[in-house]
Design an enzyme around this catalytic site. Structure first.
Site, PDB file in Angstrom:
ATOM      1  N   ARG A 137       1.554 -10.684   7.393  1.00 26.11           N
ATOM      2  CA  ARG A 137       1.325  -9.783   6.627  1.00 26.11           C
ATOM      3  C   ARG A 137       2.157  -8.369   6.910  1.00 26.11           C
ATOM      4  NH1 ARG A 137      -3.649  -9.405   8.586  1.00 26.11           N
ATOM      5  NH2 ARG A 137      -3.130  -7.492   9.681  1.00 26.11           N
ATOM      6  N   LYS A 168       0.872  -1.223   0.094  1.00 26.83           N
ATOM      7  CA  LYS A 168       0.118   0.016  -0.008  1.00 26.83           C
ATOM      8  C   LYS A 168       0.826   1.257  -0.027  1.00 26.83           C
ATOM      9  CE  LYS A 168      -0.403   0.118   4.950  1.00 26.83           C
ATOM     10  NZ  LYS A 168      -1.281   0.301   6.197  1.00 26.83           N
ATOM     11  N   TYR A 175      14.217  31.200   6.139  1.00 25.74           N
ATOM     12  CA  TYR A 175      13.222  31.931   7.152  1.00 25.74           C
ATOM     13  C   TYR A 175      13.228  32.210   8.496  1.00 25.74           C
ATOM     14  CZ  TYR A 175      10.638  31.625   2.708  1.00 25.74           C
ATOM     15  OH  TYR A 175      10.178  31.825   1.051  1.00 25.74           O
ATOM     16  N   CYS A 212      12.262  24.631   3.871  1.00 23.03           N
ATOM     17  CA  CYS A 212      11.420  25.533   2.993  1.00 23.03           C
ATOM     18  C   CYS A 212      10.659  24.658   2.160  1.00 23.03           C
ATOM     19  CB  CYS A 212      12.157  26.503   2.322  1.00 23.03           C
ATOM     20  SG  CYS A 212      13.063  27.604   3.347  1.00 23.03           S
ATOM     21  N   ASP A 259      10.767  24.118  -0.999  1.00 26.23           N
ATOM     22  CA  ASP A 259      11.668  23.312  -2.176  1.00 26.23           C
ATOM     23  C   ASP A 259      13.106  23.308  -1.784  1.00 26.23           C
ATOM     24  OD1 ASP A 259       9.172  23.778  -4.068  1.00 26.23           O
ATOM     25  OD2 ASP A 259       9.609  25.816  -3.610  1.00 26.23           O
ATOM     26  N   ARG A 292     -10.570  -0.153  15.036  1.00 31.92           N
ATOM     27  CA  ARG A 292     -10.623   0.571  13.685  1.00 31.92           C
ATOM     28  C   ARG A 292     -11.568  -0.067  12.761  1.00 31.92           C
ATOM     29  NH1 ARG A 292      -4.755   1.496  11.247  1.00 31.92           N
ATOM     30  NH2 ARG A 292      -5.142  -0.586  10.302  1.00 31.92           N
ATOM     31  N   HIS A 332      -6.112  -7.274  12.829  1.00 32.65           N
ATOM     32  CA  HIS A 332      -4.974  -6.354  12.971  1.00 32.65           C
ATOM     33  C   HIS A 332      -4.468  -5.995  14.420  1.00 32.65           C
ATOM     34  CE1 HIS A 332      -1.745  -4.249  11.142  1.00 32.65           C
ATOM     35  NE2 HIS A 332      -2.254  -2.945  11.446  1.00 32.65           N
TER      36      HIS A 332
END
Length: 391
Positions: free
Chosen positions: A235, A40, A281, A328, A330, A138, A179
């Site tokens: 699993r 996944k 920054y 930042c 990028d 869950r 699970h």
């Protein structure tokens, strides 16, 4: 791919042989028990189809995904192994899943009904695996009484509903699974309690007329620490990619695993700056002396955690440094002192660690998270390059 690589100064190199070897090691750890490799989230950031094929090469008998689109992508790529998808929400088109022979995890009768109706329309049988909630809270059908004093549970209702549809031939129940909540803490009392609850749930299913081929509950942590929970199949997810699901108990190497991903970039700018110069920054980092700083062209839009500002480790010129100031969108900056660095030199974010480079676990600790998040957060702006014989 080559044109894409030429455009970006970073890449994630994935060793597919490491993935195959990790699967072999995990199967050996549980005495050859069958293994479903969880692929996944784009195979935990490693690339869905190449990683799935490598896991099958290593001996996985099945593949697990969260989203139906992931399962269909595997089928479209020609992967014929059993594939289980476990997050089908109302409104999801299930006909493509039934047509492609994808196994669907079912936690409630409504989904059984949708799959059965679709199977009838297509003249096929829908293959399902029933999910029982043994304590995680869950998804899955809860195995406790619905009302005090009433022996019926959501799980018994689901089993009976599935048995009726299976007798009709509309569905086939191939598996039953659950699970863990605390598998990374194997001494936690819930680990034993969930094993007992799952055994009870399996007994309910069998008394209800179901004969599941596979019964499974062990994720990566349980595969490595609780072999008595292996049942018919384990699993694992994270461990397939060579990362330790129990870093407090042992690093990857001690568990016989090798991390498959190595993320690198190239220095975009290297320059001398005076003492007292704020970097990035907010000037949260100020140079204590005249020094060399380098600008690295990756940021939080690529997957570098902003929470690792001022703490994220990198390797440059064979030495370790930390991000200087804020990450930042990028890019980020690193103070490298007097190390002779030039534009184009390699920056290693993480790798297996055997060359002294940081690991994904190091980044997780720097960002206050888990290694799962570190490897999965690298998006398409960081191209994957595949190496190894399995490539």
């Amino acid at each position: 791919m080559s044109a894409y690589l030429d455009l970006w100064p970073a890449r994630a190199t994935v060793d597919l042989d490491a993935i195959a070897d990790n699967v072999r090691a995990l199967r050996e750890h549980v005495g050859g028990t069958e293994l479903m490799a969880v692929v996944k989230a784009d195979a935990y950031g490693h690339g869905l189809v190449p990683s799935a094929r490598a896991a099958l090469t290593g001996g996985a008998c099945a593949l697990g995904v969260a989203q139906p689109s992931e399962a269909l992508a595997l089928r479209e790529a020609g992967v014929e192994a059993p594939v289980l998808t476990w997050l089908v929400a109302p409104g999801t088109a299930v006909a493509p899943l039934v047509s492609a022979g994808v196994e669907v995890a079912v936690s409630a009768p409504w989904l059984l009904d949708e799959l059965a109706e679709t199977a009838r329309d297509l003249g096929r049988t829908a293959t399902v695996q029933l999910k029982v909630d043994t304590g995680l809270g869950r998804n899955g059908a809860f195995g406790l009484p619905l009302v005090d004093g009433d022996p019926r549970t959501a799980w018994t209702d689901l089993v009976e509903h599935a048995a009726r549809l299976e007798a009709e031939g509309a569905v086939r129940v191939r598996g039953v699974f659950t699970h863990f909540a605390y598998a990374d803490a194997p001494q936690h009392p819930t680990v034993r309690a969930q094993q007992d609850a799952f055994a009870d749930a399996v007994a309910v299913a069998e008394r209800g007329g179901l004969t599941p081929e596979v019964r499974h509950m062990a994720n990566s942590a349980a595969t490595l620490t609780t072999p008595q929970a292996s049942w018919d199949m384990v699993r694992p997810g994270l461990a397939v990619y060579g990362l330790s699901p129990v870093p407090d108990l042992g690093p990857a190497a001690e568990l016989g695993l090798r991390p498959a991903m190595r993320v690198t970039a190239r220095v975009a700018v290297a320059k001398r700056v005076p003492a007292g110069q704020g970097l990035s920054y907010g000037h949260t980092y100020v140079t204590p002396r005249e020094t060399t700083v380098v600008d690295v062209p990756l940021g939080y839009a690529d997957g570098i955690p902003r929470h690792a500002s001022g703490s994220g480790p990198v390797q440059i010129g064979g030495r370790r440094f930390t991000v200087s100031g804020r990450v930042c969108m990028d890019q980020f900056v690193v103070d490298v002192g007097d190390l002779p660095v030039a534009a184009g030199d390699e920056v290693v974010f993480f790798g297996p660690g055997d060359g002294g480079e940081p690991t994904a676990q190091d980044w997780a600790e720097a960002a206050g998270t888990i290694s799962y998040e570190i490897v999965t957060r690298f998006g398409p702006r960081v191209p994957r390059v595949y190496v190894g014989g399995a490539a």
